[in-house]
Design a protein around this motif. Structure first.
Motif, mmCIF file in Angstrom:
data_model
loop_
_atom_site.group_PDB
_atom_site.id
_atom_site.type_symbol
_atom_site.label_atom_id
_atom_site.label_comp_id
_atom_site.label_asym_id
_atom_site.label_seq_id
_atom_site.Cartn_x
_atom_site.Cartn_y
_atom_site.Cartn_z
ATOM 1 N N GLU A 113 -1.484 14.616 -3.924
ATOM 2 C CA GLU A 113 -1.225 13.177 -3.840
ATOM 3 C C GLU A 113 -2.486 12.349 -4.135
ATOM 4 O O GLU A 113 -2.598 11.199 -3.708
ATOM 5 N N VAL A 128 2.928 14.201 3.620
ATOM 6 C CA VAL A 128 2.664 15.496 2.985
ATOM 7 C C VAL A 128 2.140 16.473 4.031
ATOM 8 O O VAL A 128 1.158 16.190 4.708
ATOM 9 N N VAL A 172 0.868 -1.190 0.000
ATOM 10 C CA VAL A 172 0.000 0.000 0.000
ATOM 11 C C VAL A 172 0.903 1.238 0.000
ATOM 12 O O VAL A 172 1.693 1.414 0.929
ATOM 13 N N PRO A 173 0.808 2.104 -1.029
ATOM 14 C CA PRO A 173 1.644 3.310 -1.010
ATOM 15 C C PRO A 173 1.219 4.232 0.138
ATOM 16 O O PRO A 173 0.036 4.443 0.339
ATOM 17 N N ARG A 174 2.165 4.723 0.911
ATOM 18 C CA ARG A 174 1.820 5.537 2.086
ATOM 19 C C ARG A 174 2.523 6.892 2.091
ATOM 20 O O ARG A 174 2.635 7.527 3.133
ATOM 21 N N GLY A 175 2.993 7.322 0.912
ATOM 22 C CA GLY A 175 3.680 8.611 0.839
ATOM 23 C C GLY A 175 2.809 9.774 1.269
ATOM 24 O O GLY A 175 3.284 10.779 1.789
ATOM 25 N N TYR A 176 1.494 9.633 1.092
ATOM 26 C CA TYR A 176 0.577 10.728 1.430
ATOM 27 C C TYR A 176 0.653 11.091 2.910
ATOM 28 O O TYR A 176 0.279 12.183 3.307
ATOM 29 N N ARG A 177 1.144 10.158 3.729
ATOM 30 C CA ARG A 177 1.172 10.424 5.172
ATOM 31 C C ARG A 177 2.208 11.474 5.561
ATOM 32 O O ARG A 177 2.144 12.023 6.653
ATOM 33 N N PRO A 192 -4.259 12.335 7.795
ATOM 34 C CA PRO A 192 -3.415 11.226 8.267
ATOM 35 C C PRO A 192 -2.857 11.467 9.668
ATOM 36 O O PRO A 192 -2.859 10.563 10.509
ATOM 37 N N ALA A 244 -3.727 3.723 -2.947
ATOM 38 C CA ALA A 244 -3.720 3.194 -1.580
ATOM 39 C C ALA A 244 -5.101 2.648 -1.219
ATOM 40 O O ALA A 244 -5.229 1.559 -0.645
ATOM 41 N N ASN A 251 -6.591 -5.973 -0.536
ATOM 42 C CA ASN A 251 -5.949 -6.815 0.476
ATOM 43 C C ASN A 251 -6.974 -7.354 1.462
ATOM 44 O O ASN A 251 -6.922 -8.508 1.872
ATOM 45 N N ALA A 261 -5.664 -0.632 -2.968
ATOM 46 C CA ALA A 261 -4.814 -1.700 -2.427
ATOM 47 C C ALA A 261 -5.322 -2.175 -1.068
ATOM 48 O O ALA A 261 -5.388 -3.382 -0.801
ATOM 49 N N GLN A 297 -10.176 10.857 3.406
ATOM 50 C CA GLN A 297 -9.790 11.869 2.419
ATOM 51 C C GLN A 297 -10.504 11.626 1.096
ATOM 52 O O GLN A 297 -10.970 12.558 0.443
ATOM 53 N N ASP A 323 -7.318 6.851 7.338
ATOM 54 C CA ASP A 323 -6.757 8.122 6.855
ATOM 55 C C ASP A 323 -6.842 8.255 5.338
ATOM 56 O O ASP A 323 -6.860 9.358 4.803
ATOM 57 N N GLU A 381 -2.051 8.853 -5.632
ATOM 58 C CA GLU A 381 -1.510 7.904 -4.675
ATOM 59 C C GLU A 381 -2.588 7.457 -3.686
ATOM 60 O O GLU A 381 -2.649 6.293 -3.291
ATOM 61 N N LEU A 382 -3.433 8.391 -3.293
ATOM 62 C CA LEU A 382 -4.530 8.035 -2.388
ATOM 63 C C LEU A 382 -5.463 7.005 -3.025
ATOM 64 O O LEU A 382 -5.923 6.065 -2.381
#
Lengths: 192, 483
Positions: free
Chosen positions: B41, A32, A25-30, A147, B48, B55, B51, B257, B253, B44-45
């Motif tokens: 982002e 920002v 799961v990409p979590r880069g947004y956390r 986040p 996420a 899962n 995913a 959003q 989170d 990406e959200l």
């Protein structure tokens, strides 16, 4: 077979062929974060048609009095940081003009207040039934985004996230404030 | 319920409906675009969100057991319901157990899907909808037509009439001299419903999310009616589809959003409530959660269609869909209209069961706007095509449908060059005829026929038939490629 067993068996049957490995799961947004979170919070709160006052701790009693205006019957939950005349709770919430509470935190990007109903916040119905809600938030309780708020909150406590006054857009998408919750939300941000 | 093409024809003829819809979908589209544009982002959200949901679905059995255990540890009673009837039965039993004959309701897709209000009425329990739009629908004896704004098909004058006629029978009457100003209409609803909130002993809700690890339920709303229902009564029953589970509180989170911005086009909805079981001294002291299957395990078993269970019911796909914008929600014959409804209904109910459900995968232009708007990246066009194939497969036996006959003849024609050449020569003749008789002119100047004799009428009743080209590509090529 009980409904529980049957549903679980159906789930397992449906997934018999499925690859059960977890996808990343990409979590880069956390990470920002916007600059000037207090200013951004203030701007976004006003954008939601709530009113906003910024003051120092010494100015808080006057700011609360001003925000309450003509309200006569006021709810003030136990643990509220300053002395305000009012009752802590009541079975007859509908007879109160206003409520004053603190909040657990504020979210800058969305202009949201989060109440976790600890000291100074009262039970959930208190900030809902009276028509005016004055909410006092310490500036250092403002986090940048959703986040950071989720990470800071305890899921075991009930939470109420509040963004502006109660609103509906159900009639021709015209926004109307105050359907069932408070028609007026006044936010007071207290500097450290 | 009639099949989609028939219902759509009726909707298309209603100019008031089309005007209300075009205004509403256009407004939400613009708002959504503006607030989504604020979030750098966003992509990406979306990834996420997709995913996390994927899962979770892949280990749904484990997450459901975790959810059950944490809810029980927090003092809630967990029930499981295989289908609509079983779920309704459970809710009615809880009401009867407390001698309760009226309940207040938070807007919930799951309870609409199972027809809870009607089922409770049959058990002698009155269910009051408390969301303003749902109230308009309920008092008007109407059906919801949009996931987010169920009364989107009604304008303010129509709503005033609904209130004036319906409120008195349901409780506090509409104030005399009620105008059609939205603020006045909302104020009338406030007074009408406050009585009910303050006297109700039991509430029924759905949940936008159910956190397995902490047993937390989440309800996202705007008006405060949700908060009223979730905190004032003594007993709270939440009907939760088994696909609503997310593993951890931290996963919220992403969804807190994605959902408000996609749904109402706001940075955040006015009120979000979360609760993990019973809190002493605050809110209902008895809580029940009904975990609902009702076709979800069937959808889960479909490898391509499974992704539809990621849906967070934001309704962004409805507002961008050219088909929904013109026909509205009733044409889909379900509480889940629009692109998501076109895949969710056949996945939940199965194909080949009834004509109406089988018609839904065709209620699309496959333009792909729904996929672009979907916050959890459900590839709706892919699932539509997959379901069309399943609908065709389900009808292989017995009398073939007209499309099947047409497709067979097309295959015969197209699989042989000589046959195709002959047919193409015929098209030139058809062009000359159509150019003379076709009265409609399409954009670009091409003539079209509006109506063919039966069985062609089945096609042209809803579409224009463009005149074929004057000559075929191959004829033009033989001439040396000169126009």
């Amino acid at each position: 077979m009980s409904a529980r067993e049957e549903i679980l068996a159906a789930v397992r049957g449906a997934l018999r062929e499925a690859d059960r490995t977890e996808a990343p799961v990409p979590r880069g947004y956390r990470t920002v974060t916007p600059p000037d979170v207090v200013d951004l919070f203030a701007e976004r709160v006003v954008d939601y048609r709530a009113s906003l006052t910024r003051c120092t701790a010494a100015e808080l009693p006057d700011a609360v009095r001003a925000a309450l205006g003509p309200a006569r019957k006021v709810l003030v939950p136990d643990g509220f940081p300053i002395e305000v005349a009012g009752s802590a709770d009541s079975a007859e919430l509908d007879t109160f003009d206003a409520v004053v509470t603190t909040a657990a935190l504020g979210i800058a990007t969305t202009g949201t207040l989060v109440l976790d109903h600890g000291p100074g916040q009262g039970r959930r119905a208190l900030s809902l039934v009276p028509d005016v809600h004055v909410c006092v938030l310490r500036q250092d309780r403002i986090v940048p985004g959703v986040p950071q708020a989720v990470a800071a909150l305890d899921p075991a406590r009930p939470q109420t996230w509040i963004s502006g006054p109660s609103a509906t857009s159900d009639i021709e998408l015209t926004r109307v404030e105050g359907v069932h919750g408070p028609r007026t939300l006044h936010v007071i941000v207290v500097a450290d | 319920m009639p099949a989609f093409p028939e219902a759509a024809r009726k909707a298309l003829a209603d100019t008031q409906l089309r005007r209300n819809l075009a205004h509403a979908t256009g407004t939400i589209r613009a708002k959504r675009e503006a607030v989504v544009g604020e979030v750098a982002e966003w992509e990406e959200l979306r990834l996420a969100g997709a995913a996390i949901k994927d899962n979770t679905l892949r280990r749904l059995d484990e997450h459901l057991l975790t959810l059950e255990a944490s809810l029980q540890a927090r003092g809630a009673t967990v029930h499981w319901a295989r289908d609509a009837a079983e779920a309704c039965e459970i809710v009615a039993r809880i009401a009867h157990g407390h001698g309760i004959d009226e309940v207040v309701k938070v807007k919930s897709m799951a309870t609409q899907e199972i027809g809870l209000n009607e089922a409770l009425a049959a058990h002698g329990v009155t269910a009051w909808e408390t969301d303003l739009a749902e109230l308009i629908v309920q008092l008007g004896d109407d059906l919801p037509s949009h996931i987010l704004v169920p009364a989107i098909h009604r304008n303010r004058a129509e709503i005033r009439e609904v209130f004036r006629r319906g409120m008195a029978d349901a409780g506090r009457p509409a104030p005399p001299g009620l105008s059609d100003e939205p603020a006045e209409l909302a104020a009338a609803a406030r007074l009408h419903l406050r009585e009910k909130f303050l006297r109700a002993r039991m509430a029924v809700s759905g949940a936008n999310f159910a956190v397995a690890e902490s047993g937390t339920l989440v309800v996202v709303e705007s008006e405060g009616n949700g908060r009223m229902c979730l905190t004032l009564p003594e007993v709270l029953v939440s009907v939760v589809g088994i696909e609503k589970v997310v593993p951890t509180f931290a996963d919220l989170d992403v969804f807190l959003q994605l959902l408000p911005r996609s749904s109402t086009g706001e940075r955040m909805n006015p009120y979000t409530s979360t609760w993990s079981g019973v809190t002493p001294g605050d809110g209902p002291q008895e809580m029940h959660v009904v975990l609902l299957d009702n076709g979800r395990t069937r959808a889960l078993a479909d490898e391509v269609g499974r992704q539809a269970l990621r849906c967070i019911r934001c309704s962004a796909c409805l507002n961008v869909c050219p088909v929904y914008e013109r026909t509205g929600g009733h044409a889909y014959g379900s509480v889940y209209p629009g692109p998501i409804g076109a895949i969710l209904n056949p996945l939940l109910k199965g194909v080949g069961v009834d004509e109406q459900t089988d018609s839904l995968p065709y209620a699309s232009t496959l333009c792909g706007a729904c996929f672009e708007a979907c916050p959890v990246r459900i590839d709706i066009p892919e699932v539509l095509v997959h379901l069309r194939a399943k609908v065709v497969d389900a009808h292989r036996e017995g009398v073939p449908k007209p499309e099947a006959v047409a497709m067979k003849s097309a295959a015969w024609l197209l699989s042989d060059a000589r046959r195709l050449g002959l047919a193409e020569r015929g098209l030139g003749v058809a062009n000359r005829a159509l150019t003379r008789f076709g009265r409609r002119v399409l954009p670009g100047g091409r003539r079209a026929l509006g109506r063919l004799p039966w069985p062609g009428s089945l096609w042209t009743n809803a579409r224009d038939l463009p005149a074929p080209p004057r000559e075929s590509f191959r004829a033009w090529w033989r001439k040396g490629g000169r126009p």
